[in-house]
Design a protein around this motif. Sequence first.
Motif: not given
Lengths: 189, 408
Positions: B204-221
Amino acid sequence: MSGLSGEGHGDLLSLAQKLSEFRGETSWQVEKEKLPELMASLKTQGFTYLVDLAGVDHQGEDPRFEVVYELCDLHRKKHIRIKTKVGEGDTVPTVSHVWRTADWHEREAWDMLGIRFAGHPDLRRILMWDGYPHHPLRKDFPLAGLSTEMPDIAFTAAAPLEGGPFVTNTASLAQDREPRAHPAEERSL
Amino acid sequence: MSTTALDVGDTLARTVGAGEVGEKLVLNIGPSHPSTHGVLRLILELDGEVVTRADTEIGYLHRGDEKIAENMTWNQFVPYTDRLDYLAPLANNVAYACAVEKLMGYELPPRAKVTRVICCELARISAHLLGLGAFAMDLGAMTMFLYTFTEREKIYNLIEFLTGARFTTSFTRVGGQTRDLPPGFLEGVREFVDQFDEKLIEFGKMLNRNRIFVDRTKDLGVIPADVALDFGLTGPNLRGSGNDYDVRKYFPYLGYETYEFEVPVGSVGDCYDRFTVRMEEMRQSVLIIRQAIDRMPGGPWQVDDPKNVLPAKNKVLTKMEELIHQFLVVTQGPDAPVGEVYFGAENPKGELGFYLNSRGGGVPHRLKIRAPSFCNLSILNQLLPGHTVSDVPAILGSFDFVMGECDR
């Protein structure tokens, strides 16, 4: 899973015919002309989820094919099965405008069994390739496949499967159905 | 169609329609492409970087499983179910066996039910781990994939211990399993789940705090809940949109109603929600596994119906009647009644359903597989337009589909 008895569903009772109940599931038979009306009214009554649409080939019967719709009402946790019969070369009205998931399911039924859906927006093959001449799930289509006259496709010959050691057929006698069930004297042990 | 003289590297070569020269570009992705997770083919019409039209082509992995099923006995089809959702074969085995048992009218003994619950939840964790790892890798976070595969390896070891195979398990039979739980298996599972909680927090920490991952998934699709249901989406893809339909809660089987667990749902229905739903589902699966281990009852692990269920091997080799039954069940198959049933199970990808139409005897008249990935992918044609090409791998990754199941 509890079936629907029909109470409070006047449309269902007037349009469809109740078939036997089996393992807690109720099936209803409807004539294909009345299908769009029934389906639209069922959706407004809460059956918002079309679980599955299956085509069945009853070769030798008339009409030959049957389309089976599994519907779910998620609020009242009810399941219902609607069935309609269709002959070879005949069409069933589409329900893809009622549930959009029916779009692909109907394409699959057309592809696999050759059941036509009237009013479908895009009735193309979905699993087999465009231009494939057969409908492989029909009972008269052999398990080994049929050759096709398509020079640009690599595999046009039937698969060397029929009569192989791991193929069973639907005959009633075990010896006919199961090639490995040889009489004892034939075995070379 | 008119042809135009083209220079080397001229973009006109790939445009469609003489009237739209230079405006629309058709891009083909797949059927063999890393981001399509198998053999999905997408034909995208692009306006610059934005997708204007999408056509989803499936069927490259079609093996005719439904045709094959009509030509063999009920038990012979079990190995083919391994190859539907090949990331969670145990869950497919269980779903198929439960469907045939519903047709036969069997009520499983308690030990078999609890065993199958453990199988399903282990398969769910393993499938979600791969889904998350591959999803993160599509977005450039390679590390996650390596971490989740370390955990999957532990599950594979457990599955090998249980079934004898790591990948194609073929564990269930009509009326039970191929064997009882081996001694020490439950301890192994407990050891795994005890260390897994911490790993989940780490993931969870590895992805929830990964700025690139969050930016590329939030509000998408984003998929609204009613549209998702309209397209027949199930599993985490539906629950990410806020609909809490979970077969385990709505139409309980295998005694799922007696376990305490929650069904996580998303609020927006974007890629990030689908990701968080999967993360939370793994946590709930761990809870279910703990309860199952604690309550594992003794007693029989097969239905008592000697004419239709495979007898114990030691009896086959020593007793005449069991030998005859074994021969009949293997060659003619379990004698199913005339009738039709539908059984749906909550698999990692969504609702895996089997519609069985039987005319009696050991062979199905028609077996229809309601594959969750097939329905989940049907929304792509509507969902992808409006997104940029670089968003397409993110959306595909968040769907976590398996083509083996989609194409059957």
